[in-house]
Write an enzyme that holds these catalytic residues in place. Structure first.
Site, PDB file in Angstrom:
ATOM      1  N   GLU A  24      62.278 -27.482   3.647  1.00 38.53           N
ATOM      2  CA  GLU A  24      62.439 -26.698   4.880  1.00 38.53           C
ATOM      3  C   GLU A  24      61.938 -25.265   4.730  1.00 38.53           C
ATOM      4  O   GLU A  24      61.535 -24.625   5.679  1.00 38.53           O
ATOM      5  CB  GLU A  24      63.912 -26.659   5.269  1.00 38.53           C
ATOM      6  CG  GLU A  24      64.755 -26.035   4.155  1.00 38.53           C
ATOM      7  CD  GLU A  24      66.212 -26.388   4.259  1.00 38.53           C
ATOM      8  OE1 GLU A  24      66.766 -26.177   5.332  1.00 38.53           O
ATOM      9  OE2 GLU A  24      66.778 -26.889   3.286  1.00 38.53           O
ATOM     10  N   ASP A  25      62.016 -24.737   3.476  1.00 39.84           N
ATOM     11  CA  ASP A  25      61.671 -23.333   3.294  1.00 39.84           C
ATOM     12  C   ASP A  25      60.271 -23.167   2.722  1.00 39.84           C
ATOM     13  O   ASP A  25      59.943 -22.127   2.168  1.00 39.84           O
ATOM     14  CB  ASP A  25      62.698 -22.652   2.395  1.00 39.84           C
ATOM     15  CG  ASP A  25      62.999 -23.475   1.156  1.00 39.84           C
ATOM     16  OD1 ASP A  25      62.416 -24.574   1.030  1.00 39.84           O
ATOM     17  OD2 ASP A  25      63.797 -23.039   0.317  1.00 39.84           O
ATOM     18  N   GLU A  60      64.652 -35.796  -7.311  1.00 36.34           N
ATOM     19  CA  GLU A  60      63.925 -36.859  -6.616  1.00 36.34           C
ATOM     20  C   GLU A  60      62.424 -36.610  -6.683  1.00 36.34           C
ATOM     21  O   GLU A  60      61.631 -37.553  -6.761  1.00 36.34           O
ATOM     22  CB  GLU A  60      64.418 -36.974  -5.172  1.00 36.34           C
ATOM     23  CG  GLU A  60      63.790 -36.024  -4.149  1.00 36.34           C
ATOM     24  CD  GLU A  60      64.205 -34.580  -4.312  1.00 36.34           C
ATOM     25  OE1 GLU A  60      65.033 -34.295  -5.196  1.00 36.34           O
ATOM     26  OE2 GLU A  60      63.696 -33.727  -3.574  1.00 36.34           O
ATOM     27  N   ASP A  61      62.030 -35.314  -6.691  1.00 40.21           N
ATOM     28  CA  ASP A  61      60.600 -35.010  -6.747  1.00 40.21           C
ATOM     29  C   ASP A  61      60.008 -35.333  -8.120  1.00 40.21           C
ATOM     30  O   ASP A  61      58.873 -35.780  -8.222  1.00 40.21           O
ATOM     31  CB  ASP A  61      60.350 -33.554  -6.364  1.00 40.21           C
ATOM     32  CG  ASP A  61      61.361 -32.618  -6.993  1.00 40.21           C
ATOM     33  OD1 ASP A  61      62.218 -33.103  -7.766  1.00 40.21           O
ATOM     34  OD2 ASP A  61      61.288 -31.413  -6.724  1.00 40.21           O
ATOM     35  N   ARG A  84      67.588 -30.730 -14.106  1.00 42.11           N
ATOM     36  CA  ARG A  84      66.264 -31.343 -14.004  1.00 42.11           C
ATOM     37  C   ARG A  84      65.752 -31.753 -15.369  1.00 42.11           C
ATOM     38  O   ARG A  84      65.089 -32.777 -15.517  1.00 42.11           O
ATOM     39  CB  ARG A  84      65.296 -30.371 -13.319  1.00 42.11           C
ATOM     40  CG  ARG A  84      65.617 -30.224 -11.845  1.00 42.11           C
ATOM     41  CD  ARG A  84      64.838 -29.121 -11.211  1.00 42.11           C
ATOM     42  NE  ARG A  84      63.471 -29.491 -10.840  1.00 42.11           N
ATOM     43  CZ  ARG A  84      63.148 -30.182  -9.758  1.00 42.11           C
ATOM     44  NH1 ARG A  84      64.087 -30.627  -8.976  1.00 42.11           N
ATOM     45  NH2 ARG A  84      61.895 -30.439  -9.478  1.00 42.11           N
TER      46      ARG A  84
END
Lengths: 781, 712
Positions: A603-604, A690-691, A734
């Site tokens: 979103e950003d 998820e990325d 991560r």
């Protein structure tokens, strides 16, 4: 003329004439038969000679049948899918049930399972095929180790018939699959002697012969050795793709020979081909306890030659590797040669090669004939350099896609059986025989390869035009009129390639009202509410913008309850049992995504229109990769003995985050429907990574790095203070994700790249007016 | 003769002598004429052995009659355990030429039973054509001793029209029968009432059956060949090359002999979905070329033409597995829906039927519409193309069918000659479809480095400078100097700059541009950097980085000087452009990396006369290379780093000399020329170039790996 001469002349003439009349036919051919006269006339008439002949097929053959006729001939001897398989169990899904280990019973304690069989069971149990509900299962896998059915072997399990009889769902083997590597024993090694009656069970068996194979029913699998890895496993040994290969040896073989008995002739005569220069074929009789007693007079000489060569070195340094039969038809050597990129030359008459129904072995191996053993040198010498080049590459493709691990072998077996099911689409031979192969090409995604990213170039096709922007809203910061999200939507709207915009609303805040969104004109804007806390995934409403050309016709349904009827497109969201919605939802294959290209955005994200358009044009040339902006790298951390993850500016990268990246729609499908549930669970629990997982997936499929475009590195709106990215824990998480993923994949699929793609005149000292993507010039790093 | 007669009348005393003389001469003349005629007749057989004999084998007027004695032995029953490996005598094959299949055809014979005077088989037009196809093919041999396979002239196509026992006995009498070893028997309709066996029902022993109705129970994989059942309707029918796109019906069922059970299912379907399913039955009379709708008003429809109105057409189960309907459907470019369980599709070891048919299990026939309706239009078009191509390549007449069957046999006997499944099924008319020969999905290893190949004529000074610059590039493995000047010897090796990398000089025998792309065995690396001897401005980092980029795209041309091709709307020609544009479609080989395989392809596989033309005109070798690679891979080239000026760094780009203009015109002509030879413009235009990850970043230079990247 003198009378005498004259008489002689007359006599000779008469004799000659008489000969001509009576005997001349013999020179001309068969006697002329009058009953065929009509055909001659046809021939003279210039009509085709067969014009007068009757047709082989009379019209009566094709007349409707009377109701009484019945053509089915019942056979009970062997099996076909139609006669021995219950398709009704497989209509919805293809699930596999594994019997639990046997309890202690009258036969005594359950025999130990061999390591390899355990690996097969583990692979199934941890896969998406597995079900613990026998009622839902299509296929049943025995808990009894049937791999080794050589009664002299130590892994031989006794009393199998009575063990089978005890199985609750055995039903004479219907819908069961039996894995087997060895059958029969000394001296005849009979292929069908399993020591039990497999009944109607499908055999997935190594060393099958043409005669024993039940066509379209059994599956031939490769023979693998005891240390074969469960997952991933070693990659192919071919690192360089030199042309021509220039290996030291042309043909190599090093192995046992049996002197006597079944299958010994071929190996016993191999010494004829050995020349010690480019053909190295060495055998030994030194095996077994009593080899001295059985030896023949060549043994000593053979053993001497044998010891001069090292097996591994031969594999690496030879263009072709001989794969002769042993006692049984298949041998370990086949997979070893395949992995080494040494083109197998098969000397194993009547052997059904592994997965032969699907894999075109002509592209990766050479068939020789045991009967023509001495022709082998001529055959391998006659193969052109181009062909060798292609064959060697294909060995690697097949090895990596179907044979590298037990998991792949088992899954390939399942997929072959699955393609026989009535409702499951069949993959084409092209898909099966080219990278990334059938296991990674889910045919349920689309029926044509045109919709997939892999084979476009070889089909001469291009990805379909335009992209769908998918914005994932996780934070939902207070949305002022200048909010990053609105700016982003505005930017996207200006892009010339955008097809529609999809906003995935996963934030806790309520969705903004429709009038708040910037106008998107002709571009449809869909806002889909993802199940937040307490809402549950199943009830997630989907608000669909009208998509008309007029901005007023857009209608956003901001309310959660009043979904406009479209149920959440992918049903698979339920597979995640956790009630919390997973961050993986951003990769669900939404029906609204109708373009091949997906632009995934946070979103950003702050990108300008030129950046979007440029990245899209780059993606069109590399549709199988992730093409985007934010790049990260992985590295091996020696001090921690683990994989490390860095977001520092490095000279290389191996991850392009999906916060601002293009990728093919197919990867959404693959992510949702193919990835191990273990991986998806990790993502869900951490609400993170998820990325990274998407990058691992794509690199696993392509064996290529992602592509970073232009200079921009900071792509986040820094003002958004609440971003989880600013959380130090987030980063550590991560790192641990990366290690978990690598463990589940069995290896680290990520690959590094050293380059980025810039517009052709990027930062060149030429007039800005000449440049097509001018806004990019203004972006700093 | 006249003279004789005159003599005869004028001089009676010598009458007797004269008469005798005349008679002798007359006789002699006749004999001589006869002799000449006979000689001509015999010699004509010998002279035109090759083509005369061919027709002789199939001369219907010379059919021999063979009488079968009543007690003549039958061959043994069909050996169901036959495999290629033990029933086919491989030693008979490839005797003369190593990898050529040779087929011997028995001369036409008619087998008549001694007692009943019944004929064993009657030759049909179809079988005649099959024999003729073999006869005229490259497989035919007239010498039984060099033959690998034997084809009896006995017509076994339709089991209904021959006497089983007589045909069997006839087979056994064949000269080379030998238990049927290496004999091939064509059969299209096997079995007869009531059990309808799915394979030729006579004793064929070890013979290979090329059968038209196999199911997987009787088919001996790798040994028998499944062939289609030919439809006599197609004999004189030439399907149009273009079919109408408007196919009104989803499914057409026109098969007459469906099993009653399936017929009912279809009838129900067609009632329920009358708009989607067209069901046709027979008309009164036996004309197969007409079909009638099954409604009250019978409409007569031309068959098989009507099939072109459907997207899908059904081939269902009948008494026999194989049906002529399959070919009739394919001829109309309708996609066959095959609902015959266990049917071995024609040529199934070569043809990937999943690309062109839909298979439905017999028990699922009722849901066939659901299955068909979800198939996407893209897939339908793909399948239609595939059907049309398959039909035209392998099924369009008996000749194609026969030759395909023989080719399949050949690929079993000589597996090295075999086409791959891809080649059997790839539509060869699609020029855009390609096969990238560099398909290994991995990066090239860094360790190997690249070989710099410098083409030079006499610019020794700049050559030496270049060598010195190249030698310090870390990833350079060795340098190969191609000395293209025959009039001058290359400078002695000792005068070359001393460098730490291996350097070799090859003096060519002819000053040809293609020498720069010769795959010299001295090149030991995968990557070749072709570089002109005057390109001395490239920095070490640029070259090193260029190699790095090539490693990631080993099947592309990766290099520095770039060009673009454009379509000129005024001249209606392709135009070559060296302006600095936002797009490129070529990377010139004056300074570019490529895989050594492309050098091989350039040298040995350039289409047309391009190579020769380039050598004669001393121009456009780089354009040809770009065409070649793009044509094979459909991939664009990759330009590395911003550098654009190469030839003279001082002059600005806008100053065009007249020589340059000429040069550009010539190169534009090259593009025109090559595009005609390739049949298309394979070049792909891209808007990106490759830069180092931290290029122009606000970042300490010393931390950047490639920081010496020049501009322009």
């Amino acid at each position: 003329m003198q009378a005498k001469k004259r008489y002689i002349l007359v006599f000779v003439s008469c004799a000659f004439l008489a000969y001509c009349y009576f005997g001349g036919y013999r020179l001309k051919g068969a006697p002329h038969r009058p009953r065929r006269a009509q055909h001659e006339s046809a021939k003279d008439g210039g009509v085709q000679p067969y014009a007068q002949l009757p047709n082989y097929l009379g019209s009566h053959e094709l007349q409707p049948l009377s109701n009484k006729t019945n053509a089915t001939v019942k056979r009970t001897v062997a099996c076909r899918m139609e006669t021995c398989f219950d398709f009704t169990k497989c209509y919805d899904q293809f699930l596999v049930y594994v019997y639990p280990p046997e309890p202690l019973n009258s036969l005594g304690a359950a025999p130990p399972t061999s390591a390899n069989y355990q690996k097969i069971l583990t692979a199934i149990q941890e896969s998406r095929y597995h079900t613990s509900d026998p009622a839902a299962a299509c296929l049943f896998v025995l808990g009894i180790d049937t791999l080794d059915r050589d009664s002299l072997s130590e892994d031989y399990v006794r009393n199998v018939p009575s063990r089978l009889a005890r199985l609750p769902y055995w039903n004479n083997g219907r819908n069961h699959i039996i894995f087997n590597l060895y059958s029969g024993t000394w001296p005849d090694y009979a292929e069908n002697s399993l020591g039990f009656d497999a009944g109607e069970a499908i055999l997935a068996k190594a060393s099958m012969s043409v005669l024993q194979m039940r066509a379209g029913f059994d599956v031939s699998i490769p023979l693998f050795h005891k240390q074969f890895p469960l997952r991933a496993g070693a990659t192919g040994a071919v690192q360089s793709n030199n042309f021509p290969a220039n290996k030291k040896y042309l043909l190599a073989f090093k192995g046992k020979r049996y002197v006597h008995g079944i299958g010994s002739e071929t190996r016993n005569s191999l010494f004829h081909l050995h020349n010690g220069r480019d053909m190295v074929l060495v055998t030994t009789c030194r095996h077994g306890k009593s080899w001295r007693e059985l030896q023949d007079n060549r043994c000593d000489e053979d053993n001497r030659e044998y010891d001069r060569y090292d097996y591994e070195t031969l594999l690496q340094n030879s263009t072709f590797c001989l794969v002769p039969r042993g006692r049984r038809l298949g041998s370990f050597r086949f997979l070893e040669a395949l992995q080494a990129g040494c083109i197998p030359v098969l000397l194993s008459n009547a052997w059904v090669l592994p997965f032969e129904t699907k894999i075109d072995w002509k592209q990766a191996a050479i068939w020789a004939d045991e009967r023509l053993l001495l022709q082998v040198p001529d055959i391998v010498r006659s193969i052109s350099a181009e062909r060798i080049f292609a064959l060697r590459q294909q060995t690697q493709v097949l090895w990596e896609r179907y044979f590298g691990s037990i998991e792949k072998i088992v899954f390939t077996t399942f997929e072959i059986i699955r393609e026989r099911l009535p409702d499951y689409p069949v993959r084409s031979s092209l898909v099966w025989n080219s990278s990334p192969g059938a296991l990674l090409t889910l045919p349920t995604f689309a029926d044509s390869s045109r919709f997939m990213p892999f084979l476009l170039n070889s089909m001469g096709a291009e990805p379909r035009h335009n992209y769908t922007a998918v914005i994932y809203v996780q934070i939902g910061a207070a949305l002022g009129p200048n909010a990053a999200l609105y700016k982003l939507v505005k930017t996207i709207t200006k892009s010339q390639f955008v097809d529609r915009i999809l906003v995935l609303w996963a934030a806790d805040r309520p969705m903004p009202l429709k009038k708040r969104w910037p106008p998107t004109y002709h571009i449809p804007l869909h806002v889909i509410a993802l199940g937040g806390n307490g809402r549950g995934t199943a009830g997630a409403g989907s608000a669909v913008g009208g998509g008309g050309a007029l901005p007023t016709s857009r209608s956003h349904n901001a309310g959660m309850g009043a979904a406009t009827g479209d149920s959440p497109s992918p049903a698979n969201s339920e597979t995640l049992t956790d009630s919390r919605p997973s961050i993986s939802q951003r990769f669900l294959p939404y029906d609204e995504i109708q373009t091949d290209a997906v632009l995934s955005l946070d979103e950003d994200a702050i990108l300008n229109t030129d950046e979007l358009d440029f990245a899209y044009t780059v993606w069109r040339d590399f549709p199988e990769r992730i093409v985007g902006y934010p790049a990260r790298a992985h590295f091996w951390d020696d001090s921690k003995n683990a994989w490390g993850y860095t977001s520092k500016w490095t000279n290389y990268y191996s991850i392009v985050l999906t916060g601002a990246a293009f990728y093919h729609r197919y990867y959404n499908y693959l992510y949702t429907n193919w990835l191990s549930l273990l991986l998806l669970k990790t993502v869900q629990q951490s609400s993170n990574c998820e990325d990274i997982l998407m990058n691992l997936l794509v690199s696993h499929v392509t064996r290529k790095p992602p592509i970073k475009v232009t200079q921009r590195k900071g792509y986040k709106d820094r003002e958004t203070g609440r971003s989880p990215w600013n959380d130090p824990d987030h980063f550590i998480q991560r790192q641990s994700c990366l290690n978990t993923f690598a463990a589940v994949f069995g290896y680290m699929p990520l690959i590094r790249s050293n380059l980025r793609m810039d517009p052709m005149l990027y930062r060149d000292p030429v007039s800005n007016l000449r440049k097509k993507y001018r806004q990019i010039e203004l972006v700093g790093s | 003769m006249n003279k004789c007669l005159i003599n005869h009348s004028r001089s009676p005393p010598h009458t007797r002598e004269l008469i005798l003389n005349c008679l002798t001469y007359a006789l002699f003349t006749i004999v001589t004429l006869c002799g000449i005629w006979l000689l001509w007749d015999v010699s004509s057989i010998q002279n035109f052995m090759s083509d005369k004999k061919d027709t002789m084998v199939l001369d219907l007027s010379r059919t021999q009659e063979v009488v079968l004695e009543s007690d003549s032995e039958q061959p043994r029953a069909r050996n169901v355990n036959c495999t290629f490996w033990d029933c086919l005598n491989i030693y008979k094959c490839g005797q003369n030429e190593h990898d050529k299949l040779k087929v011997f055809i028995y001369p036409l014979q008619e087998f008549v039973d001694e007692k009943s005077e019944k004929v064993a088989t009657t030759l049909s037009a179809e079988y005649f054509q099959i024999l003729e196809a073999v006869l005229k093919s490259r497989y035919y041999t007239s010498n039984p001793n060099e033959a690998c396979l034997f084809l009896p002239s006995l017509d076994l196509l339709n089991q209904n029209i021959f006497e089983k026992n007589l045909a069997g006995a006839a087979l056994a009498t064949l000269n080379f029968w030998d238990r049927g070893e290496n004999h091939i028997l064509f059969n299209m309709l096997p079995g007869s009432a009531p059990e309808y066996n799915t394979v030729l029902d006579i004793n064929t022993d070890n013979a290979v059956v090329l059968g038209g109705g196999f199911d997987s129970w009787t088919y001996r994989p790798g040994f028998d060949v499944s062939i289609p059942v030919w439809s006599p309707l197609l004999q004189h029918y030439h399907p149009p090359t273009q079919f109408s796109r408007d196919r009104k019906y989803l499914l057409i069922v026109a098969q007459l002999n469906l099993l009653p059970l399936h017929l009912r299912t279809i009838r129900e379907l067609s009632k329920k979905h009358a708009d989607q399913v067209l069901m046709l039955g027979p008309c009164e009379g036996t004309d197969l070329a007409l079909r009638c709708t099954r409604t009250h008003h019978q409409k007569h429809l031309e068959y098989p033409r009507i099939l072109s109105r459907g997207k899908f057409c059904l081939v269902g189960r009948s008494l026999r597995m194989g049906q002529p309907d399959l070919l009739e459907i394919m001829s109309q470019n309708c996609i066959p829906v095959v609902a015959i369980d266990n049917y071995v599709m024609p040529f199934e070891d070569a043809i990937d039927w999943s690309l062109a048919t839909v298979r439905v299990r017999e028990s699922e026939l009722h849901s066939v519409l659901r299955k068909l309706s979800v198939i996407s239009n893209v897939k339908v078009v793909e399948m239609q193309k595939q059907v049309q191509w398959l039909y035209n390549s392998y099924f369009k007449d008996l000749r194609s069918i026969t030759i395909t069957a023989l080719e399949i046999l050949e690929s079993r006997i000589f597996p090295l000659r075999a086409r791959s499944i891809r080649k059997w099924n790839a539509i060869s008319t699609n020029s855009r479809a390609t096969f990238n020969p560099l398909f290994l999905p991995s990066l090239s290893p860094k360790s190997q480095g690249f070989t710099a190949v410098i083409l030079t004529y006499d610019r020794v000074e700049s050559l030496f400078l270049l060598i010195q610059k190249l030698a310090v590039v870390p990833s350079l493995q060795s340098i190969l100097v191609i000395w293209n000047n025959q009039r001058k010897m290359p400078p002695h090796l000792s005068t070359f700059p001393s460098i730490s990398k291996p350097l070799k000089i090859i003096q060519t025998s002819e000053n040809k541009l293609s020498n720069r792309f010769f795959p010299y065995p001295e090149i030991e690396t995968e990557a070749i950097l072709t570089i002109d001897d005057d390109i001395i401005m490239l920095t070490t980092d640029e070259l090193d980085f260029g190699y790095e980029v090539w490693r990631e795209f080993p099947d592309h041309i990766v290099g520095f000087p770039s060009r673009i091709h454009m379509w000129n709307n005024v001249t209606m020609r392709w135009h070559y452009e060296s302006e600095w544009t936002n797009q490129i479609s070529m990377v010139l080989t004056g300074a570019a990396f490529h895989h050594k395989y492309w050098s091989h392809m350039y040298t040995y596989a350039l289409p047309g006369d391009i190579k020769q033309w380039v050598d004669e005109h001393m121009n456009c070798e780089d354009i040809a290379m770009n065409f070649l690679v793009a044509n094979i891979t459909n991939n664009p080239p990759i330009k590395v780093t911003p550098r654009k000026k190469f030839k003279c760094p001082e002059c600005t780009n806008t100053e065009m000399l007249s020589a340059d203009l000429n040069h550009m015109r010539e190169r534009s002509a090259c593009i025109d020329r090559f595009s005609k030879i390739f049949g298309r413009i394979p070049l792909r235009t891209v808007e990106f170039r490759a830069d180092p990850v931290l290029f122009r970043d606000n970042f300490p230079e010393k931390l950047k790996r490639y920081n010496d990247i020049g501009s322009l």
